[in-house]
Design an enzyme around this catalytic site. Structure first.
Site, PDB file in Angstrom:
ATOM      1  CG  HIS A  64      51.485  95.293 -65.736  1.00  0.00           C
ATOM      2  ND1 HIS A  64      52.036  94.221 -64.921  1.00  0.00           N
ATOM      3  CD2 HIS A  64      50.792  96.216 -64.916  1.00  0.00           C
ATOM      4  CE1 HIS A  64      51.529  94.627 -63.469  1.00  0.00           C
ATOM      5  NE2 HIS A  64      50.763  95.685 -63.789  1.00  0.00           N
ATOM      6  CG  HIS A 161      51.646  89.869 -64.838  1.00  0.00           C
ATOM      7  ND1 HIS A 161      51.527  91.389 -64.649  1.00  0.00           N
ATOM      8  CD2 HIS A 161      50.541  89.282 -64.629  1.00  0.00           C
ATOM      9  CE1 HIS A 161      50.364  91.260 -64.463  1.00  0.00           C
ATOM     10  NE2 HIS A 161      49.704  90.095 -64.298  1.00  0.00           N
ATOM     11  CD  GLU A 225      55.421  88.973 -62.331  1.00  0.00           C
ATOM     12  OE1 GLU A 225      56.040  89.162 -63.382  1.00  0.00           O
ATOM     13  OE2 GLU A 225      54.638  89.587 -61.901  1.00  0.00           O
TER      14      GLU A 225
HETATM   15 ZN    ZN Z   1      52.987  92.636 -64.690  1.00  0.00          ZN
END
Ligand code: ZN
Length: 345
Positions: A64, A161, A225
């Site tokens: 992302h 992420h 994350e």
């Molecule tokens: Zn992500």
């Protein structure tokens, strides 16, 4: 390009100067000890020479494009390797997932890249946008990286992420569904040592990057994350010191000094279901600032769509990654139950 990188030792800068592709791949040696190959924009492979290595480690970031902290973390490690401050004992491939989206300052250009792995890039409309083309290429690079080694290897893939919203557990990892294989206590304690003490066991096959490596290459793979997103340069790297330190020990072949497995140090969750969107009018029955891992009681109306209520089914269920603005057919939220250690090795 080789000279550019050799001088700056800044792989992110090289990647962002060429967000679509590199006109040529290139390779070189760092002293006598490490071979470096740049396969594509955002794709760099380090292979130690003259040492017997056993691990093939993939570290990916920017799947992302606006999740900047992992990009800074990976680029800092790459710079240390290129400066010969770190001497690797294991093979490592760094992937900067979506350079065009970083350049754009957005999560993606046309489509969420982390829904396009495990062949999803070529289904339906096929390789029709930048993310689909990139997912297809990233799969090929992972394949080439893992498949080039024979014998008993330990394959690892940490896909890094940052989350969009606040979270009751700041750092957490998703352990992909792995039928027929127990979850690894050692890997979980490695993550715990990285400051990631909350683990979600996924319940079904997905089209994420970590599931792709886990399912096809038997890698110990995770979506990790690391906390909330900040603009590039504003991520407080002190929050990632433990992660950087553990990755450094892993790559350089040092003793990891992992603690004994201890449930008390962990929050384990089982994904119990994924709530998909069926109608355009889907809306959650909670405010936008509700944190990840907030729990709701049985019978609570979680969301409404098409004139119907979506209710909590178990005694308590916690939410993670709520997003009502996805296309119809895609996941709006993952629902979690607390888990014990019965599915661990
Ligand atoms: Zn992500």
């Amino acid at each position: 390009m080789f000279h550019e990188l050799k001088q700056s030792k800044d792989f992110l800068a090289l990647t962002l100067a060429h967000p679509q592709y590199l006109s040529e791949s290139f390779d070189f040696d760092l002293g006598e000890h490490t071979h470096v190959e740049v396969w594509d924009t955002g794709v760099i492979v380090f292979s130690p020479k003259h040492v017997k290595h056993s691990k093939d480690i993939v570290l990916s970031c920017a799947v992302h494009g606006n999740e900047t902290a992992p990009i800074e973390l990976c680029n800092a490690l790459i710079t240390q390797i290129l400066s010969e401050e770190l001497k690797l004992a294991q093979r490592v491939m760094f992937l900067i997932g979506n350079p065009a989206a970083i350049h754009n300052g957005t999560r993606f250009i046309d489509e969420n890249l982390n829904r396009l792995f495990n062949g999803a890039h070529s289904r339906d409309e096929g390789l029709c946008n930048p993310e689909r083309v990139r997912a297809h290429k990233l799969e090929q690079y992972v394949d080439r990286f893992y498949a080039s080694q024979s014998g008993e290897r330990h394959r690892i893939h940490y896909d890094l992420h940052t989350a969009i919203r606040g979270s009751k557990h700041e750092k957490f990892a998703i352990y992909p569904y792995r039928p027929g294989r127990k979850y690894s206590r050692e890997q979980i304690m490695f993550l715990e040592s990285c400051g990631v003490n909350t683990i979600l066991f996924h319940h079904e096959p997905t089209t994420t990057f970590s599931y792709f490596s886990s399912e096809n290459y038997r890698a110990d793979a995770f979506t990790i994350e690391l906390g909330k997103v900040f603009p590039i340069g504003q991520n407080y790297m002190t929050r990632f010191i433990a992660m950087k330190e553990m990755l450094t020990l892993l790559m350089t072949g040092k003793d990891l000094q992992l603690p004994e497995f201890d449930l008390k140090r962990l929050n384990l969750y089982q994904v119990c279901r994924s709530v998909n969107k069926h109608f355009d009018d889907f809306e959650f029955n909670f405010t936008n600032d509700v944190e990840n891992f907030t729990a709701f009681p049985k019978g609570y109306t979680l969301a409404k769509e098409g004139g119907k209520a979506v209710k909590i089914e178990h005694e308590f269920e916690s939410i993670v990654f709520p997003n009502a603005k996805v296309p119809v057919g895609q996941r709006t939220v993952l629902m979690l139950k607390t888990a014990d250690d019965s599915n661990l090795d």
